[in-house]
Write a protein that holds these residues in place. Structure first.
Motif, PDB file in Angstrom:
ATOM      1  N   GLN A 208       0.832  -1.204   0.000  1.00 36.70           N
ATOM      2  CA  GLN A 208       0.000   0.000   0.000  1.00 36.70           C
ATOM      3  C   GLN A 208       0.871   1.261   0.000  1.00 36.70           C
ATOM      4  OE1 GLN A 208      -2.934   0.292   3.129  1.00 36.70           O
ATOM      5  NE2 GLN A 208      -3.355   2.434   2.674  1.00 36.70           N
ATOM      6  N   LEU A 209       1.888   1.285   0.843  1.00 38.16           N
ATOM      7  CA  LEU A 209       2.795   2.440   0.875  1.00 38.16           C
ATOM      8  C   LEU A 209       3.488   2.636  -0.468  1.00 38.16           C
ATOM      9  CD1 LEU A 209       4.724   2.451   4.284  1.00 38.16           C
ATOM     10  CD2 LEU A 209       3.438   4.322   3.264  1.00 38.16           C
TER      11      LEU A 209
ATOM     12  N   ASN B 260       2.439   1.743  -3.404  1.00 38.48           N
ATOM     13  CA  ASN B 260       1.450   2.254  -4.363  1.00 38.48           C
ATOM     14  C   ASN B 260       1.184   3.735  -4.150  1.00 38.48           C
ATOM     15  OD1 ASN B 260       1.100  -0.128  -5.800  1.00 38.48           O
ATOM     16  ND2 ASN B 260      -0.531  -0.847  -4.438  1.00 38.48           N
ATOM     17  N   GLU B 261       1.112   4.160  -2.892  1.00 39.16           N
ATOM     18  CA  GLU B 261       0.892   5.582  -2.594  1.00 39.16           C
ATOM     19  C   GLU B 261       2.065   6.426  -3.093  1.00 39.16           C
ATOM     20  OE1 GLU B 261       0.127   5.823   1.626  1.00 39.16           O
ATOM     21  OE2 GLU B 261      -1.754   4.702   1.446  1.00 39.16           O
ATOM     22  N   ILE B 262       3.272   5.942  -2.869  1.00 45.00           N
ATOM     23  CA  ILE B 262       4.465   6.657  -3.342  1.00 45.00           C
ATOM     24  C   ILE B 262       4.444   6.740  -4.869  1.00 45.00           C
ATOM     25  CG2 ILE B 262       6.987   6.499  -3.551  1.00 45.00           C
ATOM     26  CD1 ILE B 262       6.873   5.129  -0.702  1.00 45.00           C
ATOM     27  N   SER B 263       4.189   5.625  -5.518  1.00 45.42           N
ATOM     28  CA  SER B 263       4.151   5.585  -6.977  1.00 45.42           C
ATOM     29  C   SER B 263       3.088   6.537  -7.530  1.00 45.42           C
ATOM     30  CB  SER B 263       3.888   4.157  -7.445  1.00 45.42           C
ATOM     31  OG  SER B 263       3.888   4.100  -8.849  1.00 45.42           O
ATOM     32  N   ASN B 264       1.906   6.518  -6.957  1.00 43.08           N
ATOM     33  CA  ASN B 264       0.829   7.400  -7.414  1.00 43.08           C
ATOM     34  C   ASN B 264       1.183   8.872  -7.231  1.00 43.08           C
ATOM     35  OD1 ASN B 264      -0.741   5.219  -8.180  1.00 43.08           O
ATOM     36  ND2 ASN B 264      -1.890   5.168  -6.262  1.00 43.08           N
ATOM     37  N   PHE B 265       1.798   9.198  -6.096  1.00 42.53           N
ATOM     38  CA  PHE B 265       2.194  10.578  -5.834  1.00 42.53           C
ATOM     39  C   PHE B 265       3.166  11.068  -6.910  1.00 42.53           C
ATOM     40  CE2 PHE B 265       5.138  13.693  -4.126  1.00 42.53           C
ATOM     41  CZ  PHE B 265       4.285  14.648  -3.606  1.00 42.53           C
TER      42      PHE B 265
END
Length: 186
Positions: free
Chosen positions: A135-136, A138-143
């Motif tokens: 999850q972390l 994915n959040e980094i990648s999306n940001f």
């Protein structure tokens, strides 16, 4: 002056040039080295830098705590990165476009630094650490995907020189901030 256009795609491809664990500086782009792919003639853009972020880890549970050893890398796929040479014959236009493309690489370098800092410095639950790490990540990648899109939109793919200069400062500041945080363990 013609509108210069370029686009960055985060593509899944075999890594050819990687930042790997050397976090000292981003790769410096060179037309001859990094842009070997065939241009997409249907694309309205003049260049594309294909990059991939990959991470993996080994985990150890010790006293009800999860420790991870992270392998974190960004690569530039020179065989999928391309440039339309016929559109950028002017040396100033070439230099400006390469500078813009370097901004994409620098943003990806910041992703590398931030991913290393964030993923290593979290406390994970023994029961669901794999989901938490995923999850972390994915959040980094999306940001950073959003940051890449904003960079292109606000600079008009490098043709708005005032906004390009503003983004150059933003990127430089964020690189320095991320390096400092990584070096101090914050």
């Amino acid at each position: 002056m013609k509108k210069i256009a370029c686009l960055l795609f985060a593509l899944t491809a075999l890594p050819f040039l990687s930042f790997k664990q050397d976090f000292s500086k981003p790769v410096q782009l060179d037309w001859d080295t990094h842009f070997k792919g065939n241009p997409d003639n249907n694309s309205p853009f003049y260049a594309l830098t294909a990059m991939t972020w990959r991470y993996s880890y080994n985990s150890t549970v010790y006293r009800n705590r999860v420790e991870i050893k992270l392998n974190n890398q960004v690569s530039i796929d020179k065989n999928r990165s391309w440039v339309k040479w016929d559109k950028i014959k002017n040396p100033e236009v070439r230099a400006s476009l390469l500078h813009h493309e370097q901004g994409h690489v620098n943003i990806q370098y910041i992703l590398l630094l931030e991913a290393d800092r964030v993923l290593k410095n979290r406390t994970y639950s023994v029961k669901n650490y794999k989901a938490q790490i995923s999850q972390l990540a994915n959040e980094i990648s999306n940001f950073f995907d959003t940051m890449q899109r904003n960079y292109d939109e606000e600079t008009e793919h490098g043709s708005n020189h005032k906004m390009q200069a503003r983004w150059d400062e933003i990127i430089e500041d964020k690189m320095n901030e991320s390096l400092e945080a990584l070096n101090t363990g914050k």
